[in-house]
Design an enzyme around this catalytic site. Structure first.
Site, short mmCIF file in Angstrom:
data_model
loop_
_atom_site.label_atom_id
_atom_site.label_comp_id
_atom_site.label_asym_id
_atom_site.label_seq_id
_atom_site.Cartn_x
_atom_site.Cartn_y
_atom_site.Cartn_z
N GLU A 249 5.86 9.88 3.28
CA GLU A 249 5.51 8.47 2.56
C GLU A 249 4.26 8.64 1.63
O GLU A 249 3.53 9.25 1.84
CB GLU A 249 4.71 7.73 4.03
CG GLU A 249 4.55 6.33 3.55
CD GLU A 249 4.24 5.38 4.82
OE1 GLU A 249 4.20 4.26 4.58
OE2 GLU A 249 3.89 5.80 5.95
N ASP B 104 5.65 0.43 3.40
CA ASP B 104 5.71 -0.80 4.21
C ASP B 104 5.71 -2.08 3.17
O ASP B 104 5.62 -2.00 1.97
CB ASP B 104 4.79 -0.88 5.44
CG ASP B 104 3.63 -0.67 5.03
OD1 ASP B 104 3.11 -0.87 3.87
OD2 ASP B 104 2.72 -0.10 5.81
N ASP C 141 0.96 -1.17 0.11
CA ASP C 141 -0.04 0.14 0.05
C ASP C 141 0.81 0.98 -0.08
O ASP C 141 0.46 2.35 -0.68
CB ASP C 141 -1.07 -0.01 1.13
CG ASP C 141 -0.28 0.13 2.63
OD1 ASP C 141 0.70 -0.55 2.65
OD2 ASP C 141 -0.66 0.94 3.24
N TYR D 215 -6.09 0.87 9.04
CA TYR D 215 -7.26 1.26 7.87
C TYR D 215 -8.52 0.74 8.56
O TYR D 215 -9.21 0.06 8.26
CB TYR D 215 -6.92 0.45 6.53
CG TYR D 215 -5.91 0.83 5.69
CD1 TYR D 215 -5.94 2.07 4.95
CD2 TYR D 215 -4.63 0.16 5.93
CE1 TYR D 215 -4.78 2.60 4.34
CE2 TYR D 215 -3.58 0.71 5.09
CZ TYR D 215 -3.68 1.70 4.24
OH TYR D 215 -2.62 2.44 3.63
#
Length: 533
Positions: free
Chosen positions: A481, A95, A92, A240
């Protein structure tokens, strides 16, 4: 995870009140003396790079035509714990976890971009690459749908993964599996997956009709599962979590299934349950209300008498505009002084990108219906007003901002050097084949204050703070990120801005060159507001 998503609903009341009060004035001050013309960016190049980033996020066995050469095969054994093949798909963000919910949303938005801007993307020579990116996601989602009432929605252990800083190719953390099923439902993630497969069937049908039918079959079954066994999936929390509930995903799935099949039963489902959603201020991977409003209002604007029951979606789309545009009496959001929509810490660019996608598309849909404005209380906004604010978000991300930096890696002359990304931050396995373990990754690579050895081309990072300040440090994950679901709608935005003509029904907004005296008055107004509040 896209940095600090656990704090997704953190709100600093004083900060929010300050920007709600001063945002429009600060935005006006930023635009004083600026040209009304868009910044001279190469939008086709940005579109190409947006798609290319997805290749850096690939999991599984990489194909021969892989263009991101510093990546290698990874996680080939995913699914072995359940004796199934769950290799493939996308990581995603920075990571090595595969989260089904944001992955499905990524596929939905890539597909929506391919559908709405097919001619522009084809003209840019990027349709093959875009369809390949979509199919990389759908191939995995089909694997993850292992039965009529079973869908695997996560591969990997976030807690363990986050204690390691390893390249995907070296990953040795547990590849635990999470699924939703009849006894542990997840209507939100199953509904989004159904929407993704339905939308992808439209985007891919021109090249593989049989595959499109396979996608529709799986989407239909997933929607029935999501609707029959209702409930939220909570297994991905705190990373999430679906705060908006699952009913928006059920409507979203039905809407995309109607788009893909033209079966009245799906349209009836949407119209019968339209009260499940109301006007929203934002659009993202877990809240589909605004996207649903724009998607269904296009059908309403077509003028077909059978769509009269969709009028509420047009109203919701108008409200989304009013909640976000500077100067609107009903505005509920704020921008940085430089003009970027700012909602919350952690991957904030996702909100600006999603806003820009919906506003740009909605303005075009209104123009096609010969509607010239959106009324927000006592103020009317032209289509040019709407499109200008949408374009402002994209141009800000590409470098038209107070820092004069692009927030897309590899785009422009100044861009982030230390993206919070495991694979990009450690020398390529093709150059340094020796395994880099958890501790070595953190000690040598994560903590080094130096540019990443691999350029994460096309990645849109989290972006600046509310004051337009950007901390280009690997450990500042909320700023540096990237995430797949940020890039996905940006593809459509770039296609629109690269090729679509300016809206013709309106007079473009002009930023006047104000006199020094007028500028001083604006500053005095700002000081007065600060004293009062």
């Amino acid at each position: 995870m896209a940095g600090l998503r656990i704090l997704r609903h953190f709100n600093n009341l004083n900060l929010r009140l300050t920007f709600l009060l001063l945002g429009p004035l600060l935005f006006d001050m930023w635009t004083i003396g600026r040209s009304a013309q868009a910044a001279p960016f190469d939008y086709k190049d940005a579109m190409s790079k947006s798609i290319l980033f997805l290749q850096a996020q690939r999991s599984g066995k990489l194909p021969q035509d892989q263009q991101v050469a510093w990546r290698g095969d990874s996680a080939l054994g995913d699914g072995r714990l359940a004796n199934i093949d769950l290799s493939g798909g996308y990581y995603d963000a920075g990571d090595n976890i595969k989260f089904g919910f944001p992955m499905a949303f990524t596929v939905t938005m890539l597909s929506w971009s391919a559908i709405e801007y097919a001619s522009q993307i084809t003209q840019a020579g990027e349709m093959d690459n875009l369809q390949s990116a979509i199919r990389w996601g759908t191939d995995y989602l089909l694997k993850a749908h292992t039965g009529p009432t079973q869908l695997y929605v996560q591969v990997g252990s976030p807690g363990t993964d986050h204690t390691c800083w390893e390249r995907p190719e070296d990953m040795d953390t547990p590849r635990s599996l999470l699924q939703v099923n009849a006894s542990s439902p997840g209507s939100d993630v199953a509904g989004e997956t159904a929407a993704a497969l339905a939308a992808a069937s439209i985007a891919l049908r021109t090249t593989d009709n049989a595959y499109a039918e396979k996608l529709i079959s799986s989407a239909t079954q997933l929607f029935q599962f999501a609707d029959t066994y209702r409930g939220n999936f909570t297994g991905a929390c705190p990373f999430y979590c679906c705060y908006s509930g699952f009913k928006d995903e059920l409507l979203w799935a039905a809407a995309w299934l109607y788009q893909a099949t033209n079966l009245a039963t799906y349209l009836d489902y949407v119209t019968s349950n339209k009260f499940w959603v109301s006007a929203a201020t934002e659009f993202n991977w877990e809240n589909k209300a605004a996207g649903l409003a724009v998607l269904m209002s296009k059908l309403y604007l077509s003028g077909d008498s059978s769509t009269l029951l969709l009028q509420s979606f047009k109203s919701n789309a108008d409200s989304f505009v009013c909640y976000n545009l500077p100067g609107s009496p009903s505005r509920k959001t704020s921008t940085t002084p430089g003009g970027l929509l700012y909602l919350r810490i952690g991957a904030n660019t996702q909100y600006a990108v999603n806003l820009a996608y919906l506003l740009g598309l909605y303005a075009e849909n209104l123009e096609a219906a010969n509607i010239r404005q959106v009324i927000c209380g006592t103020k009317a906004f032209t289509l040019a007003d709407i499109q200008t604010f949408a374009d402002r978000q994209a141009n800000y991300i590409l470098g038209d901002n107070p820092a004069n930096t692009s927030y897309m890696v590899g785009f422009g002359s100044l861009y982030p050097q230390q993206a919070h990304h495991r694979g990009a931050s450690i020398s390529s396995i093709h150059i340094m084949p020796k395994t880099v373990g958890c501790a070595a990754g953190f000690n040598k690579w994560y903590s080094r204050d130096a540019p990443n050895p691999n350029i994460l081309t096309g990645a849109i990072v989290g972006g600046p703070n509310p004051q337009d300040q950007f901390n280009d440090r690997r450990w500042a994950s909320s700023c540096t990120e990237p995430a797949t679901y940020v890039n996905a709608p940006f593809v459509g935005i770039m296609a629109r801005m690269a090729f679509t003509r300016p809206l013709s029904l309106t007079v473009p907004v002009k930023h006047l060159n104000l006199s020094t005296n007028h500028q001083k008055k604006l500053v005095d107004r700002l000081k007065l507001k600060m004293i009062r509040h």
